[in-house]
Design a protein around this motif. Structure first.
Motif, PDB file in Angstrom:
ATOM      1  N   MET A   1       6.264  11.751   0.220  1.00 58.50           N
ATOM      2  CA  MET A   1       5.932  10.478  -0.418  1.00 58.50           C
ATOM      3  C   MET A   1       5.150   9.606   0.549  1.00 58.50           C
ATOM      4  O   MET A   1       5.588   9.374   1.673  1.00 58.50           O
ATOM      5  N   THR A   2       3.980   9.161   0.141  1.00 58.75           N
ATOM      6  CA  THR A   2       3.166   8.264   0.953  1.00 58.75           C
ATOM      7  C   THR A   2       3.459   6.830   0.555  1.00 58.75           C
ATOM      8  O   THR A   2       3.246   6.434  -0.593  1.00 58.75           O
ATOM      9  N   ALA A   3       3.955   6.053   1.511  1.00 59.68           N
ATOM     10  CA  ALA A   3       4.212   4.639   1.256  1.00 59.68           C
ATOM     11  C   ALA A   3       2.919   3.853   1.427  1.00 59.68           C
ATOM     12  O   ALA A   3       2.190   4.050   2.399  1.00 59.68           O
ATOM     13  N   ILE A   4       2.644   2.964   0.479  1.00 63.05           N
ATOM     14  CA  ILE A   4       1.521   2.033   0.579  1.00 63.05           C
ATOM     15  C   ILE A   4       2.125   0.650   0.786  1.00 63.05           C
ATOM     16  O   ILE A   4       2.689   0.064  -0.137  1.00 63.05           O
ATOM     17  N   ASP A  33       2.488  11.364  -5.244  1.00 59.57           N
ATOM     18  CA  ASP A  33       3.525  10.948  -4.300  1.00 59.57           C
ATOM     19  C   ASP A  33       3.146   9.656  -3.583  1.00 59.57           C
ATOM     20  O   ASP A  33       2.834   9.652  -2.385  1.00 59.57           O
ATOM     21  N   PHE A  34       3.159   8.553  -4.320  1.00 62.15           N
ATOM     22  CA  PHE A  34       2.906   7.241  -3.737  1.00 62.15           C
ATOM     23  C   PHE A  34       4.057   6.293  -4.086  1.00 62.15           C
ATOM     24  O   PHE A  34       4.610   6.350  -5.193  1.00 62.15           O
ATOM     25  N   SER A  35       4.399   5.434  -3.152  1.00 63.94           N
ATOM     26  CA  SER A  35       5.338   4.349  -3.431  1.00 63.94           C
ATOM     27  C   SER A  35       4.741   3.055  -2.898  1.00 63.94           C
ATOM     28  O   SER A  35       4.086   3.042  -1.852  1.00 63.94           O
ATOM     29  N   ILE A 171      -8.718   7.154  -1.915  1.00 60.52           N
ATOM     30  CA  ILE A 171      -7.511   7.625  -1.229  1.00 60.52           C
ATOM     31  C   ILE A 171      -6.729   8.584  -2.124  1.00 60.52           C
ATOM     32  O   ILE A 171      -6.242   9.627  -1.675  1.00 60.52           O
ATOM     33  N   VAL A 172      -6.625   8.238  -3.406  1.00 57.39           N
ATOM     34  CA  VAL A 172      -5.935   9.132  -4.346  1.00 57.39           C
ATOM     35  C   VAL A 172      -6.638  10.483  -4.401  1.00 57.39           C
ATOM     36  O   VAL A 172      -5.999  11.543  -4.384  1.00 57.39           O
TER      37      VAL A 172
END
Length: 314
Positions: A1-4, A33-35, A171-172
């Protein structure tokens, strides 16, 4: 999971925050996988530039090297008066980059990256009205004009406010693939994703710096219907003047004929389609040309002498 992680400050522009946030949020709902994490140095709530109060968290998440800190911009007549991050957040930017993390900015958010010492020797950009000041304030930065976004060794910067959406889609696409980015763009009713080298000031914006109402009305019509076969007389009738008057007013206002302005819009749209995989023929048909020959001639002419359009050839 990639945190933004998106640090907020008083007077932050809502679209600087909401545009990228919707991109990453929509991608997450589609399985990416983004939060998202909204944080601030001081007490919440804080007031946005548009007056809406925001209530970010005051505790930062634990960030990993693969996570991203994205700094939005704020109200900024000049960089000197721009909303910026506080010392604690600037320190977090420095520390995150030092351990291999990426940092990004939208619009005047580049000022915070500069204050953190992250722009020295890096290509970067910001809103077109602030680029000269950014270069003066941070002379070691390599400020790039008239692009949507830049990326240089983990430092990502985007231009005027809405270009944060383009950067987020980039980025996505990097992390989840172009197909995911395209799905997000379609869901946001965006016609196409633009790459970083696309001009920040398209023809639609570049030729609006005048005060002649009848030309603005004609441009409105052409902006909406540039793919159609429009006769000069038809455009003139629609805006309530003669064809001769319209041609003269167009020349005085922007130095182009209505036909040349329409060709510029078609050419810019075709360039974008080609950059995203369309053939010359398919792009030509999509923007209203009969075939690819006219498009080839226009691209060749503007590559040789681009002064009256500002179009970049690829």
């Amino acid at each position: 999971m990639t945190a933004i992680a998106i640090p907020l400050m008083a007077e932050v522009h809502l679209l600087d925050v909401a545009g990228p946030a919707q991109v990453f949020g929509d991608a997450a709902r589609l399985g990416a996988d983004f939060s998202l994490h909204f944080v601030a140095d001081g007490e919440a709530p804080l007031a946005s530039a548009q007056g809406l109060p925001l209530a970010p968290a005051t505790e930062w998440p634990e960030l990993k090297p693969e996570d991203i800190i994205l700094v939005p911009g704020g109200r900024a007549a000049t960089l000197a008066t721009a909303a910026r991050l506080g010392e604690d957040s600037l320190g977090r930017l420095q520390n995150h980059y030092a351990v291999g993390g990426r940092v990004a900015s939208v619009c005047s958010g580049a000022f915070s990256l500069g204050l953190a010492g992250l722009l020295d020797g890096r290509h970067c950009t910001t809103h077109h009205q602030l680029q000269n000041e950014l270069a003066l304030r941070f002379p070691q930065a390599r400020v790039v004009s008239d692009v949507l976004f830049t990326e240089d060794e983990g430092i990502l910067t985007s231009a005027g406010i809405a270009s944060g959406i383009d950067l987020a889609l980039h980025i996505v696409a990097q992390q989840e693939g172009p197909a995911m980015a395209a799905r997000v763009a379609r869901g946001m009713v965006m016609y196409t994703r633009r790459n970083g080298n696309a001009p920040q000031l398209s023809g639609i914006l570049r030729h609006r710096a005048h005060l002649i109402d009848v030309v603005h009305l004609a441009q409105d019509l052409l902006d909406e219907r540039f793919r159609e076969r429009l006769q000069l007389a038809e455009i003139a009738t629609a805006v309530g003047v003669s064809a001769r008057t319209l041609s003269r007013a167009f020349g005085q206002a922007i130095g182009l004929t209505p036909l040349r302005y329409q060709q510029l819009l078609r050419l810019e749209e075709a360039q974008s389609l080609i950059q995203h995989g369309s053939t010359m023929q398919a792009a030509a048909l999509a923007v209203g040309f009969d075939d690819g020959r006219m498009l080839r001639r226009l691209r060749a002419r503007d590559a040789h002498d681009p002064r009256d359009t500002g179009v970049r050839s690829h």
